[in-house]
Motif scaffolding. Structure first.
Motif, mmCIF file in Angstrom:
data_model
loop_
_atom_site.group_PDB
_atom_site.id
_atom_site.type_symbol
_atom_site.label_atom_id
_atom_site.label_comp_id
_atom_site.label_asym_id
_atom_site.label_seq_id
_atom_site.Cartn_x
_atom_site.Cartn_y
_atom_site.Cartn_z
ATOM 1 N N ILE A 70 -4.979 -2.817 15.436
ATOM 2 C CA ILE A 70 -6.071 -1.887 14.823
ATOM 3 C C ILE A 70 -6.142 -2.252 13.196
ATOM 4 O O ILE A 70 -5.070 -2.167 12.747
ATOM 5 C CB ILE A 70 -5.723 -0.547 15.202
ATOM 6 N N PRO A 71 -7.270 -2.904 12.873
ATOM 7 C CA PRO A 71 -7.277 -3.115 11.707
ATOM 8 C C PRO A 71 -7.785 -1.984 10.734
ATOM 9 O O PRO A 71 -8.468 -1.410 11.253
ATOM 10 C CB PRO A 71 -8.429 -4.349 11.216
ATOM 11 N N VAL A 72 -6.884 -1.757 9.679
ATOM 12 C CA VAL A 72 -7.376 -0.520 8.752
ATOM 13 C C VAL A 72 -7.461 -0.842 7.437
ATOM 14 O O VAL A 72 -6.696 -1.657 6.764
ATOM 15 C CB VAL A 72 -6.006 0.350 8.836
ATOM 16 N N SER A 73 -8.600 -0.444 6.834
ATOM 17 C CA SER A 73 -8.747 -0.477 5.345
ATOM 18 C C SER A 73 -7.788 0.377 4.554
ATOM 19 O O SER A 73 -7.598 1.452 5.005
ATOM 20 C CB SER A 73 -10.388 -0.302 5.234
ATOM 21 N N LEU A 74 -7.434 -0.144 3.303
ATOM 22 C CA LEU A 74 -6.549 0.543 2.658
ATOM 23 C C LEU A 74 -7.749 1.569 1.891
ATOM 24 O O LEU A 74 -8.039 1.046 0.729
ATOM 25 C CB LEU A 74 -5.932 -0.124 1.755
ATOM 26 N N THR A 75 -8.130 2.506 2.415
ATOM 27 C CA THR A 75 -8.801 3.519 1.632
ATOM 28 C C THR A 75 -8.407 4.799 1.274
ATOM 29 O O THR A 75 -8.990 5.419 0.310
ATOM 30 C CB THR A 75 -10.207 3.864 2.431
ATOM 31 N N THR A 76 -7.201 5.086 1.734
ATOM 32 C CA THR A 76 -6.680 6.366 1.540
ATOM 33 C C THR A 76 -5.057 5.978 1.515
ATOM 34 O O THR A 76 -4.500 4.980 1.925
ATOM 35 C CB THR A 76 -6.661 7.358 2.609
ATOM 36 N N GLU A 77 -4.151 6.925 0.679
ATOM 37 C CA GLU A 77 -2.845 6.683 0.627
ATOM 38 C C GLU A 77 -2.200 6.824 2.133
ATOM 39 O O GLU A 77 -1.107 6.270 2.120
ATOM 40 C CB GLU A 77 -2.358 7.709 -0.375
ATOM 41 N N THR A 78 -2.876 7.728 2.905
ATOM 42 C CA THR A 78 -2.166 7.774 4.048
ATOM 43 C C THR A 78 -2.404 6.623 5.149
ATOM 44 O O THR A 78 -1.536 6.392 5.983
ATOM 45 C CB THR A 78 -2.845 9.006 4.919
ATOM 46 N N ALA A 79 -3.263 5.863 4.732
ATOM 47 C CA ALA A 79 -3.352 4.408 5.614
ATOM 48 C C ALA A 79 -2.086 3.850 5.484
ATOM 49 O O ALA A 79 -1.889 3.254 6.725
ATOM 50 C CB ALA A 79 -4.771 3.809 5.195
ATOM 51 N N ASP A 81 0.835 4.900 5.028
ATOM 52 C CA ASP A 81 1.798 5.820 5.767
ATOM 53 C C ASP A 81 1.936 5.509 7.586
ATOM 54 O O ASP A 81 3.037 5.704 7.951
ATOM 55 C CB ASP A 81 1.778 7.184 5.346
ATOM 56 N N ARG A 82 0.736 5.288 7.941
ATOM 57 C CA ARG A 82 0.570 5.193 9.306
ATOM 58 C C ARG A 82 0.689 3.528 9.696
ATOM 59 O O ARG A 82 0.471 3.370 10.913
ATOM 60 C CB ARG A 82 -0.668 5.712 9.634
ATOM 61 N N ALA A 83 0.811 2.691 8.878
ATOM 62 C CA ALA A 83 0.625 1.385 9.250
ATOM 63 C C ALA A 83 2.003 0.734 9.502
ATOM 64 O O ALA A 83 2.876 1.313 9.114
ATOM 65 C CB ALA A 83 -0.089 0.761 8.185
ATOM 66 N N ASP A 84 1.936 -0.201 10.569
ATOM 67 C CA ASP A 84 3.188 -1.170 10.796
ATOM 68 C C ASP A 84 3.420 -2.170 9.855
ATOM 69 O O ASP A 84 4.694 -2.272 9.256
ATOM 70 C CB ASP A 84 2.997 -1.669 12.113
ATOM 71 N N PHE A 85 2.481 -2.790 9.074
ATOM 72 C CA PHE A 85 2.757 -3.579 8.005
ATOM 73 C C PHE A 85 1.278 -3.870 7.697
ATOM 74 O O PHE A 85 0.283 -3.402 7.962
ATOM 75 C CB PHE A 85 3.499 -4.723 8.398
ATOM 76 N N GLY A 86 1.154 -4.573 6.463
ATOM 77 C CA GLY A 86 -0.169 -4.742 5.750
ATOM 78 C C GLY A 86 -0.360 -6.419 5.498
ATOM 79 O O GLY A 86 0.534 -7.087 5.414
ATOM 80 N N ASP A 98 2.927 0.707 -2.667
ATOM 81 C CA ASP A 98 4.042 1.188 -1.626
ATOM 82 C C ASP A 98 5.008 0.107 -1.311
ATOM 83 O O ASP A 98 4.866 -1.107 -1.561
ATOM 84 C CB ASP A 98 3.409 1.567 -0.393
ATOM 85 N N ALA A 99 6.010 0.661 -0.512
ATOM 86 C CA ALA A 99 7.169 -0.464 -0.248
ATOM 87 C C ALA A 99 7.226 -1.028 1.355
ATOM 88 O O ALA A 99 7.962 -1.393 1.614
ATOM 89 C CB ALA A 99 8.381 0.506 -0.286
#
Length: 135
Positions: A70-79, A81-86, A98-99
């Motif tokens: 599922i592609p997720v745009s980095l629009t919030t800080e929580t995106a 936190d819920r991501a597997d990687f970027g 973020d780390a």
């Protein structure tokens, strides 16, 4: 991104210095999808796309979807936190604080894997390696 059309030579994405047709978009995303699978992409994985210019963002979105992710745009800080990687670029990585694990598209090692990878359609064995091992 434009809606797909019947012609693989139709323009899918344009940027100031690049025009990408649907055939290229498909091949480029196949290469990137293989890299994502090696990093652990899987159906339902949340993969952030951050600070990535066009057409790289379009290729990234399609590659993620090809893995079932599922592609997720980095629009919030929580995106993140819920991501597997970027996925990002060197310039974008400097802006993301973020780390999390990040695939940096214009990093030399990524480019080597990308340029030497296959652009053929993904196989069922690549998408579901556990099923192939059980067979």
């Amino acid at each position: 991104m434009c809606k797909p059309v019947d012609s693989p030579t139709a323009t899918a994405e344009t940027a100031a210095d690049c025009e990408l047709n649907y055939a290229d978009l498909d091949r480029w995303s196949n290469r990137l999808a293989r890299i994502l699978l090696r990093l652990g992409a899987h159906p339902g994985a949340h993969i952030v796309i951050a600070e990535t210019p066009q057409p790289e963002a379009a290729v990234s979105r399609l590659a993620i979807m090809k893995t079932g992710g599922i592609p997720v745009s980095l629009t919030t800080e929580t995106a993140v936190d819920r991501a597997d990687f970027g996925i990002t670029t060197k310039a974008g990585r400097e802006l993301v604080t973020d780390a999390s694990r990040w695939l940096v598209l214009d990093d030399r090692s990524t480019l080597v894997h990308y340029l030497t990878g296959s652009d053929a359609p993904l196989t069922e064995a690549e998408l579901n390696p556990a099923q192939q091992m059980a067979a």
